[in-house]
Design a protein around this motif. Structure first.
Motif, mmCIF file in Angstrom:
data_model
loop_
_atom_site.group_PDB
_atom_site.id
_atom_site.type_symbol
_atom_site.label_atom_id
_atom_site.label_comp_id
_atom_site.label_asym_id
_atom_site.label_seq_id
_atom_site.Cartn_x
_atom_site.Cartn_y
_atom_site.Cartn_z
ATOM 1 N N VAL A 93 0.851 -1.190 0.000
ATOM 2 C CA VAL A 93 0.000 0.000 0.000
ATOM 3 C C VAL A 93 0.886 1.239 0.000
ATOM 4 O O VAL A 93 1.925 1.264 0.675
ATOM 5 N N LEU A 94 0.482 2.263 -0.759
ATOM 6 C CA LEU A 94 1.207 3.536 -0.794
ATOM 7 C C LEU A 94 0.310 4.664 -0.293
ATOM 8 O O LEU A 94 -0.914 4.602 -0.453
ATOM 9 N N PRO A 95 0.908 5.709 0.285
ATOM 10 C CA PRO A 95 0.111 6.855 0.731
ATOM 11 C C PRO A 95 -0.175 7.822 -0.413
ATOM 12 O O PRO A 95 0.596 7.925 -1.369
ATOM 13 N N LYS A 96 -1.271 8.509 -0.282
ATOM 14 C CA LYS A 96 -1.614 9.616 -1.185
ATOM 15 C C LYS A 96 -2.041 10.779 -0.301
ATOM 16 O O LYS A 96 -2.966 10.648 0.500
ATOM 17 N N THR A 97 -1.339 11.910 -0.392
ATOM 18 C CA THR A 97 -1.668 13.046 0.472
ATOM 19 C C THR A 97 -2.939 13.728 -0.008
ATOM 20 O O THR A 97 -3.184 13.853 -1.206
ATOM 21 N N GLU A 98 -3.746 14.144 0.954
ATOM 22 C CA GLU A 98 -4.989 14.859 0.655
ATOM 23 C C GLU A 98 -4.712 16.349 0.805
ATOM 24 O O GLU A 98 -4.358 16.812 1.893
ATOM 25 N N GLN A 99 -4.834 17.077 -0.289
ATOM 26 C CA GLN A 99 -4.518 18.511 -0.297
ATOM 27 C C GLN A 99 -5.315 19.266 0.770
ATOM 28 O O GLN A 99 -6.524 19.090 0.882
ATOM 29 N N GLY A 100 -4.617 20.072 1.542
ATOM 30 C CA GLY A 100 -5.274 20.959 2.496
ATOM 31 C C GLY A 100 -5.645 20.348 3.826
ATOM 32 O O GLY A 100 -5.902 21.066 4.786
ATOM 33 N N THR A 101 -5.678 19.005 3.926
ATOM 34 C CA THR A 101 -6.143 18.386 5.173
ATOM 35 C C THR A 101 -4.997 17.834 6.030
ATOM 36 O O THR A 101 -5.210 17.489 7.177
ATOM 37 N N ARG A 102 -3.793 17.706 5.436
ATOM 38 C CA ARG A 102 -2.659 17.066 6.105
ATOM 39 C C ARG A 102 -2.984 15.630 6.517
ATOM 40 O O ARG A 102 -2.480 15.117 7.509
ATOM 41 N N GLN A 103 -3.853 15.003 5.755
ATOM 42 C CA GLN A 103 -4.200 13.593 5.951
ATOM 43 C C GLN A 103 -3.707 12.809 4.739
ATOM 44 O O GLN A 103 -3.383 13.381 3.701
ATOM 45 N N MET A 104 -3.660 11.485 4.878
ATOM 46 C CA MET A 104 -3.286 10.618 3.769
ATOM 47 C C MET A 104 -4.354 9.563 3.572
ATOM 48 O O MET A 104 -4.932 9.071 4.547
ATOM 49 N N SER A 105 -4.602 9.215 2.318
ATOM 50 C CA SER A 105 -5.352 7.999 2.023
ATOM 51 C C SER A 105 -4.329 6.937 1.632
ATOM 52 O O SER A 105 -3.148 7.249 1.418
ATOM 53 N N HIS A 106 -4.750 5.704 1.551
ATOM 54 C CA HIS A 106 -3.819 4.596 1.378
ATOM 55 C C HIS A 106 -4.362 3.678 0.295
ATOM 56 O O HIS A 106 -5.471 3.150 0.415
ATOM 57 N N GLY B 82 -4.679 6.472 -8.552
ATOM 58 C CA GLY B 82 -5.943 5.895 -8.083
ATOM 59 C C GLY B 82 -5.689 4.469 -7.654
ATOM 60 O O GLY B 82 -4.544 4.004 -7.655
ATOM 61 N N GLY B 83 -6.744 3.768 -7.279
ATOM 62 C CA GLY B 83 -6.596 2.373 -6.880
ATOM 63 C C GLY B 83 -7.518 2.007 -5.735
ATOM 64 O O GLY B 83 -8.341 2.811 -5.292
ATOM 65 N N THR B 84 -7.357 0.796 -5.259
ATOM 66 C CA THR B 84 -8.188 0.270 -4.181
ATOM 67 C C THR B 84 -7.756 0.871 -2.849
ATOM 68 O O THR B 84 -6.586 0.780 -2.469
ATOM 69 N N ALA B 85 -8.694 1.485 -2.141
ATOM 70 C CA ALA B 85 -8.391 2.113 -0.853
ATOM 71 C C ALA B 85 -8.284 1.059 0.248
ATOM 72 O O ALA B 85 -9.007 0.065 0.249
ATOM 73 N N VAL B 86 -7.375 1.297 1.180
ATOM 74 C CA VAL B 86 -7.169 0.423 2.333
ATOM 75 C C VAL B 86 -7.278 1.287 3.583
ATOM 76 O O VAL B 86 -6.715 2.384 3.640
ATOM 77 N N GLN B 87 -7.981 0.797 4.588
ATOM 78 C CA GLN B 87 -8.117 1.530 5.845
ATOM 79 C C GLN B 87 -6.881 1.310 6.720
ATOM 80 O O GLN B 87 -6.300 0.213 6.713
ATOM 81 N N PRO B 88 -6.470 2.321 7.479
ATOM 82 C CA PRO B 88 -5.274 2.163 8.323
ATOM 83 C C PRO B 88 -5.310 0.934 9.223
ATOM 84 O O PRO B 88 -4.274 0.307 9.446
ATOM 85 N N ARG B 89 -6.480 0.554 9.718
ATOM 86 C CA ARG B 89 -6.556 -0.575 10.650
ATOM 87 C C ARG B 89 -6.337 -1.924 9.963
ATOM 88 O O ARG B 89 -6.189 -2.946 10.625
ATOM 89 N N GLU B 90 -6.307 -1.932 8.634
ATOM 90 C CA GLU B 90 -6.025 -3.163 7.886
ATOM 91 C C GLU B 90 -4.529 -3.397 7.711
ATOM 92 O O GLU B 90 -4.114 -4.464 7.270
ATOM 93 N N ILE B 91 -3.717 -2.407 8.036
ATOM 94 C CA ILE B 91 -2.279 -2.459 7.740
ATOM 95 C C ILE B 91 -1.521 -3.137 8.881
ATOM 96 O O ILE B 91 -1.709 -2.814 10.050
ATOM 97 N N ASP B 92 -0.657 -4.087 8.508
ATOM 98 C CA ASP B 92 0.097 -4.858 9.503
ATOM 99 C C ASP B 92 1.467 -4.257 9.809
ATOM 100 O O ASP B 92 1.997 -4.441 10.902
ATOM 101 N N ALA B 93 2.070 -3.580 8.831
ATOM 102 C CA ALA B 93 3.398 -2.990 9.026
ATOM 103 C C ALA B 93 3.505 -1.716 8.200
ATOM 104 O O ALA B 93 2.990 -1.649 7.082
ATOM 105 N N VAL B 94 4.183 -0.722 8.767
ATOM 106 C CA VAL B 94 4.384 0.569 8.099
ATOM 107 C C VAL B 94 5.872 0.873 8.066
ATOM 108 O O VAL B 94 6.529 0.925 9.109
ATOM 109 N N PHE B 95 6.417 1.060 6.860
ATOM 110 C CA PHE B 95 7.793 1.535 6.719
ATOM 111 C C PHE B 95 7.763 3.062 6.721
ATOM 112 O O PHE B 95 7.001 3.675 5.979
ATOM 113 N N LEU B 96 8.600 3.652 7.572
ATOM 114 C CA LEU B 96 8.513 5.086 7.851
ATOM 115 C C LEU B 96 9.711 5.864 7.325
ATOM 116 O O LEU B 96 10.863 5.502 7.584
ATOM 117 N N PRO B 97 9.444 6.974 6.633
ATOM 118 C CA PRO B 97 10.535 7.869 6.257
ATOM 119 C C PRO B 97 10.985 8.671 7.470
ATOM 120 O O PRO B 97 10.187 8.951 8.366
#
Length: 196
Positions: free
Chosen positions: A78-91, A112-127
């Motif tokens: 899964v990759l993040p997509k930043t939401e303009q103006g909200t400082r949130q990300m979709s996945h 675009g693509g299939t959205a995934v909810q944060p609670r479905e994610i098992d591991a996050v690689f962080l910058p």
């Protein structure tokens, strides 16, 4: 005493990373990727990756994705997509049909693509730009990842990627900062919390 505020460390480590020669960067990056490949990933079903900003000498997460696809083809990336103006990300799921487009910071994002909810994610690689011996990380200062991690399950594994080892401590960690479980560097895997 070594400077330890986020602002100071952010500046020092951005300059330190940008000061690496191409050969130094490639050597450190190769060591880091080799260590990532030793992580136990089999239990993970969904992994969140960031993609590097061209020219910023960030770890090559394309190589991590390639390794995941070869050794764990059932893992969803899964990759993040930043939401303009909200400082949130979709996945969004990153698959063979995903088109990547640089955002305003030069970060490749799925169009675009299939959205995934944060609670479905098992591991996050962080910058990150720097981290400390307690597992606190310093990012680019926008707060996207701290907000995102707060939405993930507490059991999701949070993995930092750094070309440099830890500083002793970051003096101005705030209550909303989410600590990492692991941080992979070219020389070792730092383990925090109770990850075995």
């Amino acid at each position: 005493m070594y400077p330890s505020t986020k602002q100071t460390l952010r500046k020092i480590y951005r300059e330190k990373r940008m000061g690496l020669s191409t050969e130094e960067f490639q050597h450190l990056n190769g060591q880091l990727i080799a260590r990532v490949e030793t992580l136990e990933m089999a239990p993970w079903q969904t992994v969140h990756l960031f993609l590097p900003i061209a020219g910023n000498k960030e770890p090559d997460t394309y190589a991590i994705a390639d390794g995941l696809r070869q050794r764990h083809p059932d893992i969803r990336i899964v990759l993040p997509k930043t939401e303009q103006g909200t400082r949130q990300m979709s996945h969004l799921v990153w698959d063979a049909w995903t088109t990547l487009v640089p955002n305003r910071w030069g970060i490749p994002e799925p169009l675009g693509g299939t959205a995934v909810q944060p609670r479905e994610i098992d591991a996050v690689f962080l910058p990150l730009l720097a981290f400390d011996e307690q597992g606190n990380r310093i990012g680019y200062g926008k707060g996207f990842y701290d907000r995102f991690l707060a939405e993930c399950r507490p059991t999701a594994t949070k993995v930092g990627l750094s070309l440099f080892d830890a500083v002793e401590s970051i003096s101005d960690v705030s209550p909303h900062d989410v600590a990492m479980d692991l941080c992979v560097t070219p020389t070792r895997i730092w383990r925090f919390n109770t990850i075995p």
